[in-house]
Design a protein around this motif. Sequence first.
Motif, PDB file in Angstrom:
ATOM      1  N   SER A  83       0.831  -1.215   0.000  1.00 58.55           N
ATOM      2  CA  SER A  83       0.000   0.000   0.000  1.00 58.55           C
ATOM      3  C   SER A  83       0.863   1.262   0.000  1.00 58.55           C
ATOM      4  O   SER A  83       0.511   2.264  -0.623  1.00 58.55           O
ATOM      5  CB  SER A  83      -0.943  -0.003   1.206  1.00 58.55           C
ATOM      6  OG  SER A  83      -0.183   0.007   2.412  1.00 58.55           O
ATOM      7  N   GLU A  84       2.009   1.201   0.675  1.00 63.18           N
ATOM      8  CA  GLU A  84       2.918   2.355   0.669  1.00 63.18           C
ATOM      9  C   GLU A  84       3.549   2.544  -0.700  1.00 63.18           C
ATOM     10  O   GLU A  84       3.791   3.681  -1.123  1.00 63.18           O
ATOM     11  CB  GLU A  84       4.010   2.174   1.725  1.00 63.18           C
ATOM     12  CG  GLU A  84       3.509   2.289   3.149  1.00 63.18           C
ATOM     13  CD  GLU A  84       4.624   2.063   4.162  1.00 63.18           C
ATOM     14  OE1 GLU A  84       5.809   2.158   3.788  1.00 63.18           O
ATOM     15  OE2 GLU A  84       4.301   1.789   5.320  1.00 63.18           O
ATOM     16  N   ARG A  87       0.881   4.124  -3.047  1.00 68.59           N
ATOM     17  CA  ARG A  87       0.260   5.379  -2.628  1.00 68.59           C
ATOM     18  C   ARG A  87       0.423   6.501  -3.665  1.00 68.59           C
ATOM     19  O   ARG A  87      -0.548   7.204  -3.966  1.00 68.59           O
ATOM     20  CB  ARG A  87       0.811   5.809  -1.276  1.00 68.59           C
ATOM     21  CG  ARG A  87       0.051   6.995  -0.706  1.00 68.59           C
ATOM     22  CD  ARG A  87       0.392   7.263   0.732  1.00 68.59           C
ATOM     23  NE  ARG A  87      -0.096   6.131   1.525  1.00 68.59           N
ATOM     24  CZ  ARG A  87       0.488   5.698   2.631  1.00 68.59           C
ATOM     25  NH1 ARG A  87       1.574   6.277   3.065  1.00 68.59           N
ATOM     26  NH2 ARG A  87      -0.006   4.682   3.300  1.00 68.59           N
TER      27      ARG A  87
END
Length: 169
Positions: A83-84, A87
Motif C-alpha cells: 500500500s505504501e 500510494r
Amino acid sequence: MDYKYIEQLLDRYFQCETSLQEEQILHSFFAQDEQEVPAGLRKYAPLFVAMQQEEKLGDDFDERILKLTAEPVAVKARTIKLSERLRPLMKAAAVVAVVLTLGNAMNVSLQADRSQADDINYAAYQDTYDDPSMAYDQVEDALQLLSEGFSRVRQADSTAIDSLYSELR
C-alpha cells in the motif's frame, strides 16, 4: 634585485611542474615583509600566505580516518508494504478522477446552455432599434468600454510582471 627566478618558479608552479623544494622557496619568498616583495608579484602573495596559515591535519589523521571506516555501521532495514508503494499511484488516479469529473460536469452544463440557446424562434425576430445609427452608437460605446477594460487589465498585468522581475533581480 632580479626576480626572474621567482617569476620562472611561479610559471612552473601554475603549470604544476614544481618540486616540493621549489614550492618551499616560493612560500618563504612570499612570507617575507610585503614591502620587500616587488609590486608585480604582490598579487600572488595572498595565495602563498593562505597556504601557510592552513590548519595541518596532524600525524594521527590517517589513524583516525581508519578507525572511523573500520567500524561497521548498523543499517536498519525497513520493509515497505504494498500500500505504501502504490500510494503515489493512488494519488495520481484520484487527481485524474477529479479532473475528469469536473470536465464532464462542465461539458454537461455547457451543452444544456447550448440547447436553450437553440430554442430561439428566428421567424419572430425583431430589431430592437428603429434607428440604425442609434444602434451603431450603442455598440460603439460598448466596444469602447470593453477596450478600456482590456487596457486596464493589460496595464495591471504589466505592472505586476515588472514588479516580479525587479524582485528577481
